[in-house]
Motif scaffolding. Structure first.
Motif, PDB file in Angstrom:
ATOM      1  N   THR A 154      26.233  45.846  35.154  1.00 49.74           N
ATOM      2  CA  THR A 154      26.003  44.404  35.269  1.00 49.74           C
ATOM      3  C   THR A 154      25.063  43.969  34.158  1.00 49.74           C
ATOM      4  O   THR A 154      24.028  44.609  33.916  1.00 49.74           O
ATOM      5  CB  THR A 154      25.390  44.041  36.628  1.00 49.74           C
ATOM      6  OG1 THR A 154      26.254  44.500  37.672  1.00 49.74           O
ATOM      7  CG2 THR A 154      25.200  42.544  36.753  1.00 49.74           C
ATOM      8  N   ILE A 155      25.425  42.871  33.497  1.00 57.52           N
ATOM      9  CA  ILE A 155      24.630  42.335  32.395  1.00 57.52           C
ATOM     10  C   ILE A 155      24.131  40.939  32.766  1.00 57.52           C
ATOM     11  O   ILE A 155      24.890  40.096  33.250  1.00 57.52           O
ATOM     12  CB  ILE A 155      25.459  42.273  31.100  1.00 57.52           C
ATOM     13  CG1 ILE A 155      25.761  43.689  30.607  1.00 57.52           C
ATOM     14  CG2 ILE A 155      24.734  41.482  30.017  1.00 57.52           C
ATOM     15  CD1 ILE A 155      26.671  43.739  29.396  1.00 57.52           C
ATOM     16  N   PHE A 156      22.851  40.721  32.532  1.00 50.81           N
ATOM     17  CA  PHE A 156      22.245  39.399  32.683  1.00 50.81           C
ATOM     18  C   PHE A 156      21.663  38.992  31.334  1.00 50.81           C
ATOM     19  O   PHE A 156      21.062  39.826  30.638  1.00 50.81           O
ATOM     20  CB  PHE A 156      21.099  39.412  33.695  1.00 50.81           C
ATOM     21  CG  PHE A 156      21.489  39.824  35.092  1.00 50.81           C
ATOM     22  CD1 PHE A 156      21.946  38.881  35.998  1.00 50.81           C
ATOM     23  CD2 PHE A 156      21.395  41.144  35.492  1.00 50.81           C
ATOM     24  CE1 PHE A 156      22.294  39.252  37.287  1.00 50.81           C
ATOM     25  CE2 PHE A 156      21.733  41.533  36.773  1.00 50.81           C
ATOM     26  CZ  PHE A 156      22.193  40.589  37.676  1.00 50.81           C
ATOM     27  N   THR A 157      21.830  37.730  30.975  1.00 51.44           N
ATOM     28  CA  THR A 157      21.152  37.226  29.782  1.00 51.44           C
ATOM     29  C   THR A 157      20.309  36.015  30.168  1.00 51.44           C
ATOM     30  O   THR A 157      20.698  35.205  31.018  1.00 51.44           O
ATOM     31  CB  THR A 157      22.136  36.821  28.666  1.00 51.44           C
ATOM     32  OG1 THR A 157      22.914  35.694  29.094  1.00 51.44           O
ATOM     33  CG2 THR A 157      23.044  37.980  28.292  1.00 51.44           C
ATOM     34  N   PHE A 158      19.154  35.919  29.525  1.00 51.59           N
ATOM     35  CA  PHE A 158      18.223  34.819  29.771  1.00 51.59           C
ATOM     36  C   PHE A 158      17.714  34.283  28.442  1.00 51.59           C
ATOM     37  O   PHE A 158      17.583  35.048  27.468  1.00 51.59           O
ATOM     38  CB  PHE A 158      17.005  35.292  30.574  1.00 51.59           C
ATOM     39  CG  PHE A 158      17.317  35.786  31.956  1.00 51.59           C
ATOM     40  CD1 PHE A 158      17.313  34.917  33.030  1.00 51.59           C
ATOM     41  CD2 PHE A 158      17.610  37.123  32.170  1.00 51.59           C
ATOM     42  CE1 PHE A 158      17.588  35.376  34.313  1.00 51.59           C
ATOM     43  CE2 PHE A 158      17.892  37.592  33.434  1.00 51.59           C
ATOM     44  CZ  PHE A 158      17.881  36.714  34.509  1.00 51.59           C
ATOM     45  N   PRO A 159      17.373  33.006  28.383  1.00 53.93           N
ATOM     46  CA  PRO A 159      16.711  32.497  27.180  1.00 53.93           C
ATOM     47  C   PRO A 159      15.326  33.115  27.043  1.00 53.93           C
ATOM     48  O   PRO A 159      14.758  33.627  28.015  1.00 53.93           O
ATOM     49  CB  PRO A 159      16.626  30.984  27.436  1.00 53.93           C
ATOM     50  CG  PRO A 159      16.712  30.838  28.919  1.00 53.93           C
ATOM     51  CD  PRO A 159      17.560  31.962  29.406  1.00 53.93           C
ATOM     52  N   PRO A 206      23.018  29.730  35.670  1.00 54.70           N
ATOM     53  CA  PRO A 206      22.556  28.371  35.384  1.00 54.70           C
ATOM     54  C   PRO A 206      21.112  28.321  34.911  1.00 54.70           C
ATOM     55  O   PRO A 206      20.256  29.080  35.373  1.00 54.70           O
ATOM     56  CB  PRO A 206      22.714  27.654  36.738  1.00 54.70           C
ATOM     57  CG  PRO A 206      23.665  28.486  37.518  1.00 54.70           C
ATOM     58  CD  PRO A 206      23.436  29.896  37.071  1.00 54.70           C
ATOM     59  N   ASN A 207      20.864  27.405  33.981  1.00 50.09           N
ATOM     60  CA  ASN A 207      19.513  27.116  33.492  1.00 50.09           C
ATOM     61  C   ASN A 207      19.174  25.693  33.913  1.00 50.09           C
ATOM     62  O   ASN A 207      19.626  24.741  33.279  1.00 50.09           O
ATOM     63  CB  ASN A 207      19.465  27.259  31.970  1.00 50.09           C
ATOM     64  CG  ASN A 207      18.067  27.079  31.402  1.00 50.09           C
ATOM     65  OD1 ASN A 207      17.185  26.528  32.059  1.00 50.09           O
ATOM     66  ND2 ASN A 207      17.859  27.516  30.178  1.00 50.09           N
ATOM     67  N   PRO A 208      18.384  25.513  34.977  1.00 52.44           N
ATOM     68  CA  PRO A 208      18.143  24.166  35.495  1.00 52.44           C
ATOM     69  C   PRO A 208      17.343  23.270  34.557  1.00 52.44           C
ATOM     70  O   PRO A 208      17.429  22.045  34.646  1.00 52.44           O
ATOM     71  CB  PRO A 208      17.343  24.416  36.783  1.00 52.44           C
ATOM     72  CG  PRO A 208      17.577  25.844  37.124  1.00 52.44           C
ATOM     73  CD  PRO A 208      17.767  26.542  35.827  1.00 52.44           C
ATOM     74  N   THR A 209      16.559  23.866  33.643  1.00 50.18           N
ATOM     75  CA  THR A 209      15.660  23.048  32.830  1.00 50.18           C
ATOM     76  C   THR A 209      16.015  23.023  31.350  1.00 50.18           C
ATOM     77  O   THR A 209      15.855  22.003  30.691  1.00 50.18           O
ATOM     78  CB  THR A 209      14.210  23.551  32.979  1.00 50.18           C
ATOM     79  OG1 THR A 209      14.176  24.962  32.677  1.00 50.18           O
ATOM     80  CG2 THR A 209      13.710  23.335  34.390  1.00 50.18           C
ATOM     81  N   GLY A 210      16.493  24.137  30.792  1.00 50.30           N
ATOM     82  CA  GLY A 210      16.799  24.193  29.372  1.00 50.30           C
ATOM     83  C   GLY A 210      18.272  24.012  29.099  1.00 50.30           C
ATOM     84  O   GLY A 210      19.096  23.825  30.006  1.00 50.30           O
ATOM     85  N   THR A 211      18.632  24.080  27.807  1.00 51.58           N
ATOM     86  CA  THR A 211      20.028  23.869  27.415  1.00 51.58           C
ATOM     87  C   THR A 211      20.813  25.167  27.298  1.00 51.58           C
ATOM     88  O   THR A 211      22.040  25.132  27.192  1.00 51.58           O
ATOM     89  CB  THR A 211      20.096  23.137  26.060  1.00 51.58           C
ATOM     90  OG1 THR A 211      19.403  23.912  25.068  1.00 51.58           O
ATOM     91  CG2 THR A 211      19.465  21.761  26.163  1.00 51.58           C
ATOM     92  N   ALA A 212      20.116  26.311  27.281  1.00 50.28           N
ATOM     93  CA  ALA A 212      20.807  27.589  27.093  1.00 50.28           C
ATOM     94  C   ALA A 212      21.042  28.277  28.428  1.00 50.28           C
ATOM     95  O   ALA A 212      20.102  28.775  29.051  1.00 50.28           O
ATOM     96  CB  ALA A 212      19.984  28.500  26.179  1.00 50.28           C
ATOM     97  N   PRO A 213      22.294  28.325  28.912  1.00 51.54           N
ATOM     98  CA  PRO A 213      22.558  29.073  30.141  1.00 51.54           C
ATOM     99  C   PRO A 213      22.568  30.567  29.853  1.00 51.54           C
ATOM    100  O   PRO A 213      22.694  31.005  28.707  1.00 51.54           O
ATOM    101  CB  PRO A 213      23.946  28.593  30.550  1.00 51.54           C
ATOM    102  CG  PRO A 213      24.616  28.292  29.241  1.00 51.54           C
ATOM    103  CD  PRO A 213      23.533  27.765  28.334  1.00 51.54           C
ATOM    104  N   GLY A 214      22.430  31.344  30.883  1.00 48.29           N
ATOM    105  CA  GLY A 214      22.607  32.782  30.752  1.00 48.29           C
ATOM    106  C   GLY A 214      23.967  33.175  31.288  1.00 48.29           C
ATOM    107  O   GLY A 214      24.809  32.321  31.606  1.00 48.29           O
ATOM    108  N   ILE A 215      24.179  34.491  31.370  1.00 49.07           N
ATOM    109  CA  ILE A 215      25.437  34.976  31.947  1.00 49.07           C
ATOM    110  C   ILE A 215      25.133  36.076  32.960  1.00 49.07           C
ATOM    111  O   ILE A 215      24.100  36.755  32.894  1.00 49.07           O
ATOM    112  CB  ILE A 215      26.406  35.526  30.882  1.00 49.07           C
ATOM    113  CG1 ILE A 215      25.821  36.773  30.198  1.00 49.07           C
ATOM    114  CG2 ILE A 215      26.770  34.457  29.872  1.00 49.07           C
ATOM    115  CD1 ILE A 215      26.831  37.537  29.342  1.00 49.07           C
ATOM    116  N   ILE A 216      26.042  36.187  33.920  1.00 47.28           N
ATOM    117  CA  ILE A 216      26.117  37.348  34.801  1.00 47.28           C
ATOM    118  C   ILE A 216      27.499  37.940  34.569  1.00 47.28           C
ATOM    119  O   ILE A 216      28.513  37.269  34.771  1.00 47.28           O
ATOM    120  CB  ILE A 216      25.956  36.964  36.279  1.00 47.28           C
ATOM    121  CG1 ILE A 216      24.620  36.265  36.518  1.00 47.28           C
ATOM    122  CG2 ILE A 216      26.083  38.195  37.166  1.00 47.28           C
ATOM    123  CD1 ILE A 216      24.438  35.763  37.940  1.00 47.28           C
TER     124      ILE A 216
END
Length: 422
Positions: free
Chosen positions: A146-151, A128-138
């Motif tokens: 394990t892969i994490f993505t962030f804006p 979850p992205n509490p402030t922006g529009t682009a969520p990430g993934i787990i």
């Protein structure tokens, strides 16, 4: 078990944006005790991004991506990841709902291009992205990966990391040990000279000791791996003391300490005050001092005497000495220090005059020649000559000059303390 940081964005490769995300993630991984040995920056190109993934999965079990999650055509991170692992992208209605709600809070409508941000690899969980529009993934596309993505927006990434990623990593058994570091700081000694003095400590297994140098300052990072910060501090403490003893007065502080903050605390403790007179540094010394909250208790002000008329008119420098020795001289530096201390009625007067370049140097007074003057309340005055060299460049010469002036005062104040305790 190790992690790799992959930052996506052509703007990073071009140097248009400072890659502060990689620094933040590296520090956070260290705090969790998760080793990471590689960082990669790749442009907005799907084929090169997939090449980076192929290399990263051969040497790391945690891949952390930042950037490339926006709504524009060049935001390709999720698409490239899904394509590499041979899975489709699926549109998540809950992401579209979240984006729509956030736009409504701003009295705006979600654009069609934002639907792209709702596409994530099949099987991935939303980060979850509490402030922006682009969520990430787990996502765990393979066992032990394990892969994490962030804006790329730092403020969004920081919050997503703290609120979701750290708890997830700990729930998976990562982060059982932490890496805690102390950064010891030194001035007035070269990196090579300090490294030679402490050479027997540079191969310790735990804690480790590593030297760094930047902008005239030398640092020793002392890092320990342990189950808790308190336990790590116990490992570091005796080594830190030994390193300080070896360095003597060349050691000035640790972690968030600066020369200005250390000098300020010494002045405050002694109930003494300071004023400065600057020529080549143009106010840089005063800026360093006033960056410290509460510095008005001991720093009363300064004079930027860039022109010789100011040196004479405000600081009382003898015009005959100016004509005979020049503005860049020990005599003038001493008179500047005496003058500003007298005019502002402070305990100490500190001055700087020099040739910062790139022009203005001569055979007898080359670029990088700097004189520092120090005058005390007991009438004592002294000066120090330095040849910093033209190769450093104007900005660095000015910075090193201001720091060296503070260091001279620091050593004088410490000597006064030692003399009082004898």
């Amino acid at each position: 078990m190790s992690a790799e940081i992959i930052c996506v964005g052509t703007e990073l490769l071009l140097g248009d944006i400072l890659n502060s995300n990689a620094q933040f993630l590296a520090q956070q991984l260290a705090q969790l005790g998760i080793p990471h040995y590689y960082q990669t920056v790749v442009g907005d190109n799907p084929e090169r991004l997939k090449q980076v993934i192929e290399i990263a999965i051969s040497r790391a079990q945690i891949l952390i991506f930042t950037g490339g999650l926006g709504p524009t055509p060049d935001d390709l991170t999720c698409e490239a990841i899904a394509d590499f692992f041979g899975v489709p992208l699926v549109e998540r209605a809950d992401i579209i709902e979240d984006i729509t709600r956030k736009y409504a809070l701003r009295d705006r409508l979600m654009t069609p291009s934002n639907r792209k941000q709702a596409l994530i690899p099949q099987g991935a969980e939303i980060l979850p992205n509490p402030t922006g529009t682009a969520p990430g993934i787990i996502w765990q596309p393979r066992p032990e990966l394990t892969i994490f993505t962030f804006p790329g927006v730092s403020s969004e990434m920081y919050r997503m990391w703290q609120e979701t990623t750290v708890p997830f990593l700990k729930s998976q058994g990562w982060g059982k040990e932490i890496i805690y570091s102390r950064m010891l700081k030194f001035w007035g000694i070269a990196e090579s000279a300090l490294a030679e003095k402490v050479s027997s400590y540079l191969n310790l297994p735990n804690p480790t000791v590593a030297p760094y140098a930047a902008k005239g300052e030398v640092r020793l990072r002392v890092s320990a791996s342990s189950a808790s910060q308190a336990a790590a501090q116990e490992l570091i403490s005796p080594v830190e003391k030994q390193l300080k003893d070896i360095a003597g007065l060349d050691y000035y502080g640790a972690d968030d300490d600066t020369l200005a903050s250390v000098v300020g605390e010494l002045l405050r403790s002694a109930g003494e005050t300071l004023s400065v007179a600057e020529s080549c540094t143009g106010g840089g010394l005063g800026q360093m001092l006033t960056e410290i909250s509460g510095s008005s208790e001991y720093f009363w002000g300064g004079v930027i005497s860039y022109d010789n008329s100011v040196k004479v008119g405000l600081l009382g420098v003898n015009p005959e000495d100016l004509a005979k020795f020049g503005a860049v001289s020990a005599t003038v530096a001493e008179q500047m220090a005496i003058g500003v201390r007298s005019r502002l009625a402070t305990t100490w007067g500190l001055s700087i005059t020099g040739v910062a370049g790139p022009g203005g140097g001569t055979d007898t007074k080359p670029v990088g020649l700097v004189y520092i003057g120090l005058a005390g309340a007991n009438g004592e005055v002294e000066s120090f000559e330095y040849r910093f060299g033209a190769v450093r460049g104007r900005s660095l010469i000015r910075h090193v000059s201001a720091c060296t002036a503070l260091d001279n005062l620091r050593r004088k104040l410490l000597s006064s303390v030692l003399n009082k305790n004898v």
